[in-house]
Write a protein that holds these residues in place. Structure first.
Motif, short mmCIF file in Angstrom:
data_model
loop_
_atom_site.label_atom_id
_atom_site.label_comp_id
_atom_site.label_asym_id
_atom_site.label_seq_id
_atom_site.Cartn_x
_atom_site.Cartn_y
_atom_site.Cartn_z
N GLY A 49 -8.44 -21.80 56.07
CA GLY A 49 -9.45 -21.02 55.35
C GLY A 49 -9.08 -19.57 55.22
O GLY A 49 -8.21 -19.08 55.93
N PRO A 50 -9.72 -18.89 54.28
CA PRO A 50 -10.70 -19.38 53.34
C PRO A 50 -10.10 -20.39 52.36
O PRO A 50 -8.96 -20.23 51.92
CB PRO A 50 -11.18 -18.13 52.60
CG PRO A 50 -10.70 -16.97 53.39
CD PRO A 50 -9.53 -17.44 54.17
N ILE A 51 -10.92 -21.41 52.05
CA ILE A 51 -10.43 -22.49 51.21
C ILE A 51 -11.57 -23.07 50.39
O ILE A 51 -12.71 -23.11 50.85
CB ILE A 51 -9.75 -23.58 52.08
CG1 ILE A 51 -8.95 -24.57 51.23
CG2 ILE A 51 -10.74 -24.26 52.99
CD1 ILE A 51 -8.01 -25.45 52.06
N ILE A 52 -11.25 -23.50 49.16
CA ILE A 52 -12.24 -24.16 48.30
C ILE A 52 -12.09 -25.68 48.47
O ILE A 52 -11.04 -26.16 48.92
CB ILE A 52 -12.10 -23.75 46.83
CG1 ILE A 52 -10.76 -24.18 46.23
CG2 ILE A 52 -12.31 -22.23 46.66
CD1 ILE A 52 -10.64 -23.96 44.72
N ARG A 55 -8.83 -27.39 47.13
CA ARG A 55 -7.61 -27.22 47.94
C ARG A 55 -7.69 -28.04 49.23
O ARG A 55 -6.70 -28.56 49.71
CB ARG A 55 -7.35 -25.74 48.24
CG ARG A 55 -6.84 -25.00 47.01
CD ARG A 55 -6.15 -23.69 47.32
NE ARG A 55 -6.98 -22.74 48.06
CZ ARG A 55 -6.65 -22.20 49.23
NH1 ARG A 55 -5.50 -22.50 49.81
NH2 ARG A 55 -7.44 -21.35 49.83
N GLN A 90 -14.77 -14.52 49.01
CA GLN A 90 -13.69 -14.72 48.04
C GLN A 90 -14.06 -15.85 47.08
O GLN A 90 -14.81 -16.76 47.44
CB GLN A 90 -12.39 -15.08 48.76
CG GLN A 90 -11.89 -13.99 49.68
CD GLN A 90 -10.63 -14.44 50.42
OE1 GLN A 90 -9.93 -15.35 50.02
NE2 GLN A 90 -10.36 -13.79 51.55
N ARG A 91 -13.51 -15.79 45.88
CA ARG A 91 -13.71 -16.84 44.89
C ARG A 91 -12.36 -17.26 44.33
O ARG A 91 -11.44 -16.45 44.23
CB ARG A 91 -14.60 -16.35 43.73
CG ARG A 91 -15.99 -15.88 44.16
CD ARG A 91 -16.81 -17.04 44.67
NE ARG A 91 -18.15 -16.66 45.06
CZ ARG A 91 -18.52 -16.35 46.29
NH1 ARG A 91 -17.65 -16.33 47.26
NH2 ARG A 91 -19.78 -16.07 46.56
N GLU A 92 -12.26 -18.54 44.02
CA GLU A 92 -11.05 -19.09 43.39
C GLU A 92 -11.47 -19.96 42.23
O GLU A 92 -12.56 -20.52 42.24
CB GLU A 92 -10.25 -19.93 44.39
CG GLU A 92 -9.61 -19.14 45.51
CD GLU A 92 -8.77 -20.03 46.40
OE1 GLU A 92 -8.23 -21.05 45.92
OE2 GLU A 92 -8.67 -19.71 47.59
N ALA A 102 -14.81 -19.71 48.42
CA ALA A 102 -13.77 -20.00 49.41
C ALA A 102 -14.45 -19.87 50.77
O ALA A 102 -14.93 -18.79 51.13
CB ALA A 102 -12.61 -19.03 49.26
#
Length: 122
Positions: A49-52, A55, A90-92, A102
């Motif tokens: 992380g951070p992770i969406i 992913r 955060q954003r992805e 995220a």
């Protein structure tokens, strides 16, 4: 990490009366897939992380886990409702082209504050 995670949901929605809905809910019941997948997602967030969710799904599949995004996304929601993961800020870009949160592992202090607020009814 935690060995066993509680199940934050009833097996199926009260408004759902269909046999297939009950079968699907039972397949994700506490003694079936949901707790295992939830734990795997928590471990991935802790390590990567951070992770969406997209992913995280790719990491699960690389580890040989056969699952789909519609099974992974709800685990993120459950973990957030349990106070174990939080929005990293955060954003992805996600699969559909929209921004996705995220997620990161919550600190022990964040988890304690979240659970205390939830218990107080805030």
């Amino acid at each position: 990490m935690m060995d066993a995670l509680p199940n934050p949901h009833p097996l199926w929605r009260k408004s759902s009366t269909g046999e297939t809905a009950r079968d699907a809910a039972r397949a994700m019941a506490p003694d079936h897939k949901a707790p295992t997948l939830r734990k795997r997602v928590l471990d991935i967030v802790a390590e990567h992380g951070p992770i969406i969710p997209e992913r995280a799904l790719a990491r699960l599949r690389n580890d040989g886990v056969s699952t789909v995004l519609t099974s992974v996304r709800p685990r993120f929601s459950e973990l957030a409702r349990m106070g174990l993961i939080v929005d990293s800020g955060q954003r992805e870009r996600a699969e559909g082209g929209c921004n996705a949160i995220a997620w990161r592992l919550a600190t022990p202090e964040e988890t304690a504050a979240y659970l205390a607020a939830r218990e107080a009814g805030q």
